[in-house]
Write an enzyme that holds these catalytic residues in place. Structure first.
Site, mmCIF file in Angstrom:
data_model
loop_
_atom_site.group_PDB
_atom_site.id
_atom_site.type_symbol
_atom_site.label_atom_id
_atom_site.label_comp_id
_atom_site.label_asym_id
_atom_site.label_seq_id
_atom_site.Cartn_x
_atom_site.Cartn_y
_atom_site.Cartn_z
ATOM 1 N N ARG A 52 32.474 22.938 5.138
ATOM 2 C CA ARG A 52 31.720 21.678 5.109
ATOM 3 C C ARG A 52 30.646 21.647 6.189
ATOM 4 N NH1 ARG A 52 33.633 16.764 2.749
ATOM 5 N NH2 ARG A 52 31.991 15.273 3.161
ATOM 6 N N ILE B 67 29.895 12.410 2.675
ATOM 7 C CA ILE B 67 29.927 12.034 4.092
ATOM 8 C C ILE B 67 29.196 13.121 4.873
ATOM 9 C CG2 ILE B 67 31.424 11.503 6.051
ATOM 10 C CD1 ILE B 67 31.724 9.630 3.632
ATOM 11 N N HIS C 246 24.957 0.115 -0.151
ATOM 12 C CA HIS C 246 26.348 0.101 -0.620
ATOM 13 C C HIS C 246 26.580 -1.121 -1.501
ATOM 14 C CE1 HIS C 246 30.555 1.082 -0.684
ATOM 15 N NE2 HIS C 246 30.832 -0.170 -0.388
ATOM 16 N N ASP D 292 26.128 5.381 10.300
ATOM 17 C CA ASP D 292 26.624 6.263 11.362
ATOM 18 C C ASP D 292 27.568 7.274 10.714
ATOM 19 O OD1 ASP D 292 29.030 4.971 11.010
ATOM 20 O OD2 ASP D 292 28.784 3.673 12.766
#
Ligand code: GAR
Length: 192
Positions: free
Chosen positions: A64, A91, A108, A140
């Site tokens: 990742r 993410i 969102h 963040d």
């Protein structure tokens, strides 16, 4: 204001940005549109509109952190003022966040901090809230966390399914996103 837009799916919010730029009602320069997987329709929309596109395929990396670094480098290569997550469903790590600190904006489909994650509409409906909505915020390293820039409320109807509710939220989400980008383009980001 140069922006790079990241998408994972349909890109209907992206389309609203593309349309507003084409109509001259939003003064931003779209440097590129990228995705985390091949075949995201949002990338096709951008290509059709003549914009540069890229894919940093999440599945092509064993680690990742390597994907994160490749994505960060690719986005940074366009020297964006703002990076917009418009339905980007991955993410990103601290390296990405630090590189674009305070300049990574996410939308969102819920009133954060309620119902973060990939199923904000479904989760709100399942909880039984009577009002939900959408949020535009500075992202963040958390999941849909960070300072809120704008929110809009949407009433939940007894007859709503996830699809009907998400469609009504998206109407508000598109408006909120365009307003917020316009404000940032004119006045800059609010001081942290
Ligand atoms: C939007 O509703 C966006 O808020 C949501 O995905 C949808 C993408 O739609 N993002 C998240 O849930 C992030 N946690 P689109 O691809 O049609 O613009």
């Amino acid at each position: 204001m140069r922006i790079v837009v990241l998408v994972s799916g349909t890109g209907s919010n992206l389309q609203a940005v593309l349309d507003a730029v084409a109509e001259g009602t939003l003064d931003v320069e779209i440097a590129a549109v990228g995705a985390d997987r091949p075949g995201a329709y949002g990338v096709q929309r951008a290509a059709d509109a003549g914009y540069e596109t890229f894919v940093v395929d999440f599945r092509a990396y064993d680690r990742r952190s390597d994907w994160n670094r490749a994505l960060t480098d690719k986005v940074a290569s366009y020297s964006p003022d703002i990076v917009l997550s418009s339905g980007f469903m991955r993410i990103v790590d601290e390296h990405f966040i630090n590189t674009f600190e305070g300049r990574y904006i996410n939308t969102h489909p819920a009133l954060l901090p309620s119902f973060p994650g990939a199923h904000g509409v479904r989760d709100a409906l399942a909880y039984g809230v009577k009002v939900t909505g959408c949020t535009v915020h500075i992202a963040d390293a958390g999941v849909d966390t960070g300072p809120i820039l704008a929110q809009a409320a949407v009433e939940v109807l007894d007859t709503d399914t996830e699809e009907t509710l998400h469609e009504r939220i998206k109407i508000q989400e598109r408006r909120l996103l365009l307003e917020t980008l316009g404000r940032i383009s004119a006045k800059g980001l609010p001081a942290a």
